[in-house]
Design a protein around this motif. Sequence first.
Motif, short mmCIF file in Angstrom:
data_model
loop_
_atom_site.label_atom_id
_atom_site.label_comp_id
_atom_site.label_asym_id
_atom_site.label_seq_id
_atom_site.Cartn_x
_atom_site.Cartn_y
_atom_site.Cartn_z
N SER A 78 -13.10 26.01 -1.19
CA SER A 78 -12.71 25.51 -2.51
C SER A 78 -11.24 25.80 -2.78
N GLU A 79 -10.78 26.97 -2.38
CA GLU A 79 -9.38 27.32 -2.57
C GLU A 79 -8.46 26.42 -1.76
N GLU A 80 -8.83 26.14 -0.53
CA GLU A 80 -7.97 25.35 0.34
C GLU A 80 -7.91 23.88 -0.09
N TRP A 81 -9.05 23.32 -0.47
CA TRP A 81 -9.11 21.89 -0.77
C TRP A 81 -8.93 21.58 -2.26
N ASN A 82 -8.81 22.64 -3.06
CA ASN A 82 -8.56 22.50 -4.49
C ASN A 82 -9.63 21.68 -5.19
N ARG A 83 -10.86 21.87 -4.78
CA ARG A 83 -12.03 21.31 -5.46
C ARG A 83 -13.25 22.06 -4.97
N GLU A 84 -14.31 22.03 -5.74
CA GLU A 84 -15.48 22.85 -5.43
C GLU A 84 -16.12 22.39 -4.12
N ALA A 85 -16.25 23.32 -3.19
CA ALA A 85 -16.99 23.05 -1.97
C ALA A 85 -18.48 23.07 -2.27
N VAL A 86 -19.25 22.35 -1.45
CA VAL A 86 -20.68 22.21 -1.73
C VAL A 86 -21.50 22.60 -0.50
N ILE A 87 -22.67 23.15 -0.78
CA ILE A 87 -23.69 23.38 0.25
C ILE A 87 -24.50 22.11 0.34
N VAL A 88 -24.52 21.48 1.49
CA VAL A 88 -25.16 20.18 1.63
C VAL A 88 -26.31 20.25 2.63
N GLY A 89 -27.07 19.18 2.68
CA GLY A 89 -28.05 18.99 3.73
C GLY A 89 -27.51 17.96 4.71
N MET A 90 -28.27 17.72 5.75
CA MET A 90 -27.92 16.68 6.71
C MET A 90 -29.16 15.89 7.04
N GLY A 91 -29.02 14.56 7.02
CA GLY A 91 -30.18 13.71 7.28
C GLY A 91 -30.58 13.70 8.73
N GLY A 92 -29.62 13.89 9.62
CA GLY A 92 -29.92 13.89 11.04
C GLY A 92 -30.32 15.26 11.54
N SER A 93 -30.36 15.38 12.83
CA SER A 93 -30.77 16.62 13.48
C SER A 93 -29.68 17.02 14.47
N ILE A 94 -29.09 18.20 14.30
CA ILE A 94 -28.14 18.75 15.27
C ILE A 94 -28.89 19.84 16.02
N PRO A 95 -29.39 19.55 17.23
CA PRO A 95 -30.30 20.48 17.91
C PRO A 95 -29.74 21.88 18.08
N ILE A 96 -28.41 22.01 18.28
CA ILE A 96 -27.87 23.34 18.55
C ILE A 96 -28.15 24.29 17.39
N ALA A 97 -28.13 23.80 16.15
CA ALA A 97 -28.39 24.67 15.00
C ALA A 97 -29.83 25.19 15.05
N TYR A 98 -30.76 24.33 15.41
CA TYR A 98 -32.15 24.76 15.54
C TYR A 98 -32.31 25.75 16.70
N TYR A 99 -31.64 25.49 17.84
CA TYR A 99 -31.78 26.38 18.98
C TYR A 99 -31.15 27.75 18.71
N PHE A 100 -30.03 27.77 18.00
CA PHE A 100 -29.46 29.05 17.64
C PHE A 100 -30.45 29.87 16.82
N LYS A 101 -31.20 29.20 15.95
CA LYS A 101 -32.15 29.92 15.10
C LYS A 101 -33.41 30.30 15.87
N SER A 102 -33.94 29.35 16.66
CA SER A 102 -35.22 29.60 17.33
C SER A 102 -35.08 30.46 18.58
N ILE A 103 -33.97 30.33 19.32
CA ILE A 103 -33.80 31.08 20.56
C ILE A 103 -33.00 32.35 20.35
N LEU A 104 -31.90 32.25 19.59
CA LEU A 104 -31.02 33.40 19.40
C LEU A 104 -31.27 34.13 18.09
N GLY A 105 -32.10 33.57 17.21
CA GLY A 105 -32.48 34.27 15.98
C GLY A 105 -31.36 34.40 14.97
N MET A 106 -30.43 33.44 14.94
CA MET A 106 -29.31 33.57 14.00
C MET A 106 -29.12 32.29 13.19
#
Length: 458
Positions: free
Chosen positions: A388-416
């Motif tokens: 927000s500070e860098e872009w001079n507007r409120e940053a947002v927490i969003v969702g994503m309609g697609g699937s980025i497998p690496i994010a799921y694998y980081f959670k399911s395999i590496l637990g993070m």
Amino acid sequence: MTLESVLTRIDESLPEAMERLMTLLRIPSISTDPAYKAECESAADWLVTELNSLGFKAEKRRVPGHPMVVARHEGPGPHLLFYGHYDVQPVDPLTLWDRPPFEPAIEEGPNGPVIRGRGSSDDKGQLMTFLEACRAYKDVTGTLPGNLTIFFEGEEESGSPSLIPFLEANRDELACDLALICDTSMVSPGVPSIAGQLRGMLKEEFTLHGPRIDLHSGHYGGPALNPLREISKLIASFHDEAGRVAVEGFYEGVAEVPAELKRQWEACGFDEAAYLGHAGMTVAHGEAGYSALEQQWARPTLEINGLWGGYQGAGSKTVIPAEAHCKITCRLVGAMEPGDVRRKLRAHVEARLPTDARITWDSDLDGAPAAVMDTSRPEFEAARQALSEEWNREAVIVGMGGSIPIAYYFKSILGMDAMLIGYANDDDAIHSPNEKYDVKSFHKGIRSWARILDRIAK
């Protein structure tokens, strides 16, 4: 004062950072085409050299496909892992490019200068924003900003066949406190975004069998079961009049969007009319009572991706086909389990089969749950404030309609958990001719990572 000095250094050294990116973009690291195997090796080698020059201990790791690049810097603070990929999509059709795709250049775009070339946005320009932020910290302070692991993949654009075995074999080395993923975009131009949830995926395919063979429609039209007619009834039964999936129990594990998160989404600058108009639509056709953004990010779907049977050639052939076929994908959210959804979907279909019909299912199709991050972690709010500070507007927490497998694998395999933060725009033409990355995105992306690291890497 250190952060301000780092930001000043980023501004002053932008031309050199741009030239380093250009050098990487000139390497045609197309992972899906075996003809470019040597070029993928070259891209990995280039990154290893750059990382070592910054003070990381970097090396190229052999896998059955294109190599992984892993780099480590031990320092104080939480252990952060940064992920990107150095491979790119093929460039076909080449005739639609305005310039050679691996001869990058700065061009003037409608919203300012852009970096034109394959990989400029997906993902070389994005991953270089993080490296350049680290470089600026090193230049100013003499050391890298924290306890960091870098992980660059070379097969993301070709299905990541080596990824899961590599993560499993190197679990102890790669598991960190938090992952940072740059392979994503902003929800709207100039609106910094952190993806906290991604929809999962379930694939299904079935064949509805009827008569023993194709039948003459004059001899059997009327008495015969027609698989195309019956499969049409099945397809129609999947949704009700309000666009909700009518499979019993389908919505188990689906939660409503929290009020504060919904407020952020409503204020994020998303232009629903433009989004729909880009696809030639005037209204959203999904689940009634939810905006297009909610339908895309937070609601599950059941989509028909293919439907066929009978004669497909020119002219007419008067047959009743022996079978009909359907391909389905479901996007999953929340706590939906692919195996549970698969059972419910199959039960729905099989309960509606008429006499003399039978179903066979493709047993080789996969599925993965949604990746839902713990956005209550303090790192998410710290990163949101930094953006927000860098872009001079409120940053947002969003969702994503697609699937980025690496994010799921980081959670399911590496637990993070992972924070997905990228600076691409929807008009960057990733995977398409004339791919570009805004110079503003590259410059402010570097500054953004510097601010984020200043807040979370201590």
